[in-house]
Structures are given as structure tokens and as C-alpha cells.
Design a protein around this motif. Structure first.
Motif, short mmCIF file in Angstrom:
data_model
loop_
_atom_site.label_atom_id
_atom_site.label_comp_id
_atom_site.label_asym_id
_atom_site.label_seq_id
_atom_site.Cartn_x
_atom_site.Cartn_y
_atom_site.Cartn_z
N ALA A 252 28.77 19.66 12.82
CA ALA A 252 29.38 19.06 14.01
C ALA A 252 30.47 19.98 14.53
O ALA A 252 30.72 21.07 14.00
CB ALA A 252 29.95 17.68 13.65
N CYS A 253 31.13 19.52 15.61
CA CYS A 253 32.28 20.23 16.18
C CYS A 253 33.55 19.51 15.79
O CYS A 253 33.70 18.30 16.04
CB CYS A 253 32.17 20.29 17.71
N SER A 262 29.85 23.43 20.74
CA SER A 262 29.23 22.39 21.55
C SER A 262 28.00 21.86 20.82
O SER A 262 27.47 22.54 19.92
CB SER A 262 28.82 22.94 22.92
N PRO A 263 27.52 20.67 21.15
CA PRO A 263 26.34 20.13 20.46
C PRO A 263 25.13 21.06 20.52
O PRO A 263 24.31 21.05 19.61
CB PRO A 263 26.07 18.82 21.21
N SER A 264 25.03 21.87 21.55
CA SER A 264 23.88 22.77 21.69
C SER A 264 23.97 23.99 20.79
O SER A 264 23.00 24.77 20.70
CB SER A 264 23.74 23.22 23.14
N GLY A 293 18.98 21.79 13.73
CA GLY A 293 19.65 22.17 14.97
C GLY A 293 19.13 23.49 15.51
O GLY A 293 17.93 23.79 15.46
#
Length: 412
Positions: A252-253, A262-264, A293
Motif C-alpha cells: 500500500a501507500c 499511487s495505487p497504480s 499488482g
């Protein structure tokens, strides 16, 4: 020889010795089953600190002296000074390994590089169990690794310590007893939450991708190749081991790091890589056993890329042609090779990976720049790795019962 090797039938052992006994070195993993569990960093102690500069050498075939042309390699030609920009206007050193001129340090020129790329604040050298000349070799790299935001030089970017050590560190390593199998377990992890991504030199958060691996390598703690691969496949080129994911926290961040996370951009992967050389070029073959991911490549085919590593002090010098595979449906579909994915549940999986057949698949798909020879090729090393992208979360991997399959019951 350890107990696993002594169980080899006498007739088979004699036949093997007659066929291959002229070899000057061993053809297996020196510390089979992690019996001793001695470990040492790739770079020797003190290298890259003060006036004991890192040795970066540019005498290879690429246009700028790296193994590959900077424009052809995702890593560019790191540390390279005094060379015109590429046709697209970018410096020849600019890539995933180096983001700043002089690696963000002193711009004073030294030969083909700068002091900023050759001297770092410290060398976080690791030595466990009095390694001497027999050890498992450790690479603790944080990309971009040619960068003064790291305390240490490329391949020894940060301190490595046990999971319970204080202060906590992004790179964790423990050698544990192994009640369920011979020898010991190597347990290592990347914990992104235990890394401070704020760089005092630039006064801002800086994105990076930590990578940790441990393995057996010829001339780096192993007194010879770990095996011999053949395109037809062979137990002499098959590495057997147990592995399981020992810990996991969602990638996660972390709050406050949104400028670099970032989520990407989140992901983690783990697996095994090996080295073999032919036509004068090292081939670095990765087999991803787990991924999530942006680092989950399981939906794609095998791939190829070019990697420069001009650090002469390292066993990874001068880089390699990277051949990349993903366990599960990808390898089954494109290679006809069955290698199980490693589940997050912590289930222990027994692997037997024939690197000859894996390399033959790369050859058949036209990935390797030079055809794979028909005869035997030394398998110079085998290593297990974890790499993560994010600022929070972790992944741990346990590896045990490691050996070249030639010496394991059922293969001979």
C-alpha cells in the motif's frame, strides 16, 4: 559430501565420476540443504566507502562501454560520465538505476565516472556464521541503486538484519532451524513500511524499488557451478527446494508518501533466478513464483530484456541478457513446463525446476540473442529473490532443503 549425496547409489556415482570427474570444480550446491547457513554480502566489506572507491568498469561491447548500448537497456549505462547524450537528448546514464547526474553526489570526475557514483556513506556489509570462502551470497539492492539517497553502494544499498532487530530495516534475514527437513531454513523479507523514503540529500520523498536475494554462486561462496544445464533437460541442471511465503502484509501507500506512491504503482513478486553463460554473454533467467499488482506478470508470455551492471566488484558484472518466466499457466502455455505458483496461504511447496528446459524454451521462442548450444552449459548460480514497489506492506519467503537434483533420491 553431505548425507543426501551419500545416498546416491554406488554404480550411479561411479558412472557420473567417469563421465564428469575431470571437471576441476564441484557441480552442485556447496552448502546443500543449508546445513551450515553461512551468509555474506556480494560486495566485500569496505568497498565503496571513503577512498576505497567502488570499481566501475566500462570495457564491454556496448557503445558506451557497458555490456549493452544504453539505448537498448532498461538500466541504461549507469555511472557513465563524459559521454554525449543519446539521440533522444537523454544522458547515457539515465535509467532505472540512476536518476541524477553524478548519482546525486560529488560531481568530481574520476576516470569514466564521478566520485558521487563511487563513494557512499557506508557499506552495510553482512557476514553471518564466519563465512570464510564457503557461503550463500546476499544482494540487497534498492533501485535506483547508483544513488546517494542510499547509504550504501549498488548491491549493498541498506542494512540487512533479523526480523526482530532494532532499529528495523527494509531488508530482513534470518537462518532458522528446520525440523521438517534436513538442514536449516533461509527466511528473508522486504518490509516497505520499515524504509524511510525521505531523502535528506534532496529534501523530499524519493521513489525506489527494494530488491533482496540470496543464493549459491560460483566463485562467490560456491566452489564451482551449481549444476550443468542441457536443452534436453537433466537432473544435473535441476534445482530442487522447498519454499513458502512466510509473511505478508498488503502492499500500500503510507500516509504522507502520495508524491511517490499511487495505487497504480503497487506490487510485489518473488521467485528464483539462475545464471548461465554462452557465446560470451551471461544469461540471467528469472522464474517468478508469486506476484501481485504491477509486479504480477502471470498473464503474459516469457520475455527478454538487457541489463547493465558495470560494478566489477560484484559477481553480477557486467550484467546479463535477462530471460523472464512466470510460474503457473504462463510457463505451462508457452513452454509446456509445469511449475506451481506459490500461494499466499503459507503452504510449503516442493519445487524441481529444470533450468535446461527453461532455457530451451527461451531459445525456441527466439528470446535469447544467441542460440543455446547443444551440449552442456554450466549453471553458475541459483538465487531466491523478493522485490517490492510501494511504501507500506511486506512479503517474506522461506527456502529450505536446497540441492541439485542429481544428488537427491528419486532423480538418480
Amino acid at each position: 559430501m553431505n548425507g543426501a549425496r551419500r545416498r546416491t547409489p554406488i554404480a550411479a556415482a561411479l558412472a557420473w565420476l567417469l563421465a564428469f570427474g575431470a571437471a576441476a570444480h564441484a557441480q552442485s550446491i556447496r552448502d546443500a540443504n543449508v546445513a551450515a547457513g553461512r551468509i555474506r554480502s556480494d560486495l566485500p566489506a569496505g568497498v565503496g566507502v571513503g577512498d576505497h572507491w567502488l570499481e566501475i568498469a566500462y570495457g564491454q561491447a556496448g557503445a558506451e562501454g557497458c555490456l549493452w548500448d544504453s539505448a537498448a537497456s532498461f538500466s541504461a549505462c549507469p555511472g557513465r560520465a563524459g559521454w554525449p547524450d543519446r539521440p533522444d537528448g537523454t544522458p547515457v546514464w539515465a535509467g532505472v538505476q540512476q536518476r541524477s547526474v553524478a548519482c546525486g553526489g560529488s560531481p568530481a570526475r574520476v576516470g569514466d565516472s564521478w566520485i558521487g557514483c563511487l563513494a557512499y556513506d557506508q557499506n552495510p556489509y553482512v557476514a553471518l556464521g564466519n563465512p570464510g570462502d564457503a557461503y550463500w551470497v546476499l544482494v540487497a539492492n534498492d533501485e535506483p541503486s547508483f544513488d546517494q539517497c542510499n547509504e550504501g553502494p549498488p548491491g549493498s544499498s541498506h542494512r540487512v538484519a533479523g526480523a526482530s532487530a532494532q532499529p528495523r530495516t527494509v531488508f530482513k534475514l534470518d537462518v532458522l532451524s528446520n525440523a521438517t527437513a534436513p538442514g536449516r531454513r533461509l527466511r528473508f523479507a522486504i518490509d516497505l513500511g520499515d524504509k524511510d523514503f525521505f531523502c535528506a540529500r534532496t529534501n523530499r520523498y524519493e521513489y525506489s524499488i527494494p530488491f533482496l536475494s540470496i543464493g549459491a554462486q560460483d566463485a562467490r561462496g560456491n566452489d564451482g557451478p551449481v549444476g550443468y544445464v542441457n536443452r534436453r533437460g537433466s537432473p544435473r541442471g535441476t534445482i530442487v527446494f522447498d519454499a513458502r511465503i512466510s509473511s505478508h502484509a498488503t502492499i500500500a501507500c503510507r500516509a504522507g508518501t502520495e508524491s511517490i506512491c499511487s495505487p497504480s504503482s503497487l506490487g510485489v513478486h518473488a521467485g528464483v533466478y539462475a545464471y548461465a553463460t554462452w557465446a560470451g554473454v551471461p544469461r540471467l533467467v528469472f522464474v517468478d513464483l508469486h506476484g501481485s499488482g504491477v509486479l504480477d506478470y502471470s498473464s503474459g508470455p516469457p520475455g527478454e530484456s538487457k541489463w547493465n551492471w558495470p560494478v566489477r566488484d560484484s559477481f553480477q558484472y557486467p550484467g546479463a541478457e535477462v530471460l523472464f518466466f512466470v510460474a503457473g499457466s504462463s510457463m505451462a502455455t508457452y513452454c509446456g513446463i509445469d511449475v506451481a505458483r506459490l500461494p499466499l496461504t503459507g503452504t510449503r511447496v516442493r519445487y524441481a525446476i529444470d533450468f535446461g528446459k527453461v532455457l530451451a524454451c527461451a531459445d525456441a521462442r527466439g528470446l535469447a540473442g544467441d542460440p543455446m548450444p547443444a551440449g552442456d552449459i554450466a549453471l553458475d548460480g541459483v538465487h531466491w529473490y523478493i522485490e517490492g514497489s510501494g511504501t507500506q506492506g511486506s512479503l517474506g519467503l522461506e527456502v529450505s532443503a536446497v540441492e541439485t537434483a542429481l544428488f537427491v533420491d528419486g532423480f538418480d
